[in-house]
Design a protein around this motif. Structure first.
Motif, PDB file in Angstrom:
ATOM      1  N   ARG A 173       0.816  -1.204   0.000  1.00 11.28           N
ATOM      2  CA  ARG A 173       0.000   0.000   0.000  1.00 11.28           C
ATOM      3  C   ARG A 173       0.860   1.267   0.000  1.00 11.28           C
ATOM      4  O   ARG A 173       0.351   2.361   0.210  1.00 11.28           O
TER       5      ARG A 173
ATOM      6  N   LEU B  96       0.110   5.769  -0.062  1.00 15.20           N
ATOM      7  CA  LEU B  96       0.665   6.765   0.846  1.00 15.20           C
ATOM      8  C   LEU B  96       1.445   7.826   0.072  1.00 15.20           C
ATOM      9  O   LEU B  96       1.392   9.017   0.406  1.00 15.20           O
TER      10      LEU B  96
ATOM     11  N   PRO C 259      -2.514   4.538   6.422  1.00 14.65           N
ATOM     12  CA  PRO C 259      -2.036   3.193   6.038  1.00 14.65           C
ATOM     13  C   PRO C 259      -3.130   2.221   5.630  1.00 14.65           C
ATOM     14  O   PRO C 259      -2.848   1.203   5.008  1.00 14.65           O
TER      15      PRO C 259
END
Length: 198
Positions: free
Chosen positions: A2, A6, A82
């Motif tokens: 991921r 971000l 997150p």
């Protein structure tokens, strides 16, 4: 992974924040307070004003409250980031974070003092009874994108719920954004192996 989400969120927030603060510095150093200047005729006017309150200068005596709320929103976005694996949601939260930080910086570091500073507004368009700034544009844009993502059924993990062909109105099937993280599907999900075919 991921990490890309971000990066997108941080990049969008940085762009909004940088544009907002750069524009405010230019306005405060080059324009006289309260004097309008037409940029695109009646379509866009630049007018330097100091806003001690919220939108439309409401609650001008409660600037410190807005500073606390903005700080809480900032902390929440950083803590929540997150969990985001969708390009759309990463952009949405980036716009919101950049806008909130832009106005929070004014409230913390501009006159008349810490946490009670006046926000610099300078953009004025027809039919809108308020003068705003680039941070406000980021915040409003994030709200618009939030509505679009919600209506389309896009989840934070990148899945999108759509009606199954021939199914009932309440029947949905999970679809994925092109950039959604495969890890969001869980450890039991495995891609088919083309070598096993035939």
């Amino acid at each position: 992974m991921r990490a890309w989400a971000l990066v997108v969120l941080a990049a969008v927030a940085l762009v909004v924040y940088t544009l907002d603060q750069t524009a405010k510095i230019w306005v405060t150093e080059n324009l006289e307070l309260g004097v309008p200047h037409q940029v695109l005729g009646p379509l866009l006017t630049v007018q330097f004003v100091k806003n001690p309150g919220a939108a439309f200068s409401l609650a001008s005596g409660a600037t410190w409250i807005f500073s606390i709320v903005a700080a809480m929103v900032t902390v929440f976005i950083i803590w929540f980031a997150p969990r985001i694996r969708s390009m759309g949601w990463a952009i949405m939260f980036g716009l919101l974070l950049g806008g909130v930080l832009g106005n929070l910086t004014d409230r913390l570091f501009r006159d008349p003092g810490f946490a009670v500073g006046h926000v610099v507004d300078f953009l004025k368009i027809p039919f809108l009874p308020a003068i705003f700034n680039i941070a406000d544009v980021g915040i409003v844009s994030s709200m618009g994108l939030f509505i679009i993502l919600t209506i389309r059924g896009v989840a934070l993990d990148g899945t999108r719920h759509v009606k199954r062909a021939g199914g009932s109105p309440d029947e949905t099937v999970a679809d994925r954004e092109p950039h959604a993280d495969q890890d969001a599907l869980g450890p039991d999900h495995q891609q088919p192996n083309p070598e096993l075919k035939g």
